[in-house]
Motif scaffolding. Sequence first.
Motif, PDB file in Angstrom:
ATOM      1  N   GLU A 116       0.834  -1.193   0.000  1.00  0.00           N
ATOM      2  CA  GLU A 116       0.000   0.000   0.000  1.00  0.00           C
ATOM      3  C   GLU A 116       0.875   1.253   0.000  1.00  0.00           C
ATOM      4  OE1 GLU A 116      -4.138   1.105   1.849  1.00  0.00           O
ATOM      5  OE2 GLU A 116      -2.631   1.124   3.454  1.00  0.00           O
ATOM      6  N   THR A 119       2.489   1.787  -3.314  1.00  0.00           N
ATOM      7  CA  THR A 119       1.517   2.340  -4.260  1.00  0.00           C
ATOM      8  C   THR A 119       1.345   3.827  -4.035  1.00  0.00           C
ATOM      9  OG1 THR A 119       0.345   0.226  -4.347  1.00  0.00           O
ATOM     10  CG2 THR A 119      -0.851   2.164  -5.120  1.00  0.00           C
ATOM     11  N   TRP A 120       1.277   4.252  -2.768  1.00  0.00           N
ATOM     12  CA  TRP A 120       1.156   5.684  -2.451  1.00  0.00           C
ATOM     13  C   TRP A 120       2.404   6.440  -2.909  1.00  0.00           C
ATOM     14  CZ3 TRP A 120      -1.181   6.123   3.168  1.00  0.00           C
ATOM     15  CH2 TRP A 120      -2.455   5.547   3.167  1.00  0.00           C
ATOM     16  N   GLN A 122       4.356   5.551  -5.424  1.00  0.00           N
ATOM     17  CA  GLN A 122       4.265   5.580  -6.882  1.00  0.00           C
ATOM     18  C   GLN A 122       3.342   6.695  -7.358  1.00  0.00           C
ATOM     19  OE1 GLN A 122       3.929   1.839  -9.567  1.00  0.00           O
ATOM     20  NE2 GLN A 122       1.828   2.420  -9.163  1.00  0.00           N
ATOM     21  N   ASN A 159       9.785   3.164 -10.539  1.00  0.00           N
ATOM     22  CA  ASN A 159       8.940   2.837  -9.390  1.00  0.00           C
ATOM     23  C   ASN A 159       9.487   1.633  -8.629  1.00  0.00           C
ATOM     24  OD1 ASN A 159       7.128   4.955  -9.817  1.00  0.00           O
ATOM     25  ND2 ASN A 159       5.959   3.770 -11.301  1.00  0.00           N
TER      26      ASN A 159
END
Length: 198
Positions: A116, A119-120, A122, A159
């Motif tokens: 999570e 993802t934040w 990225q 990323n």
Amino acid sequence: MQSIVVYCGSNPGKKALYAEAAYALGGELAKRNIKLIYGGGNMGLMGRVADGAIDNNGFVTGIIPNFLAKLEVAHKTLSELHFVDTMHERKAKMVSMSSGVIALPGGYGTFDELFEILTWAQLQIFVGPVGLLNVNGFYDLLLLQLDKMVEEGFLRSENRDLLIVADSAQELLDKMETFRQQNPENKPLDRSLYVDNN
């Protein structure tokens, strides 16, 4: 870095070296005057990382859902302990208080939290360094999977590089500090992006 969230298992693992690494990380954070933010538990690696910081006069903030606190798994000697209603609230509050994140070995919960926050990162919702403490090669296969994701076109290499990896607490924190210096825009999170205000 003023504070770091640590994600890790509520189990100790089968080898003593995992608990030893968690304790050493807590101690290293305290020695560098970095506040530890974590899930508030007293068991497994969670308890050991907190103990390591506390035993070295560090400041430790725990954030724990009420239902877990009722099961008497909350650490009793933290600098401060916050109670929340849900796991989602817990994760959001932990990250909102931190300027960096480290994942130790763990299970489903640790992987959930790690991916999570990646993802934040990225999406540039979170701009602090994200570190992985690869104790005893625990994450070797995961790192190979990330490389496979790049190879197959599902993850951009820039990323992939958001995840900072090291085998020791000292090396990891040094790398994270270098990342922070090279990416100084440590802006506060826009809570509206991840907190339900309804």
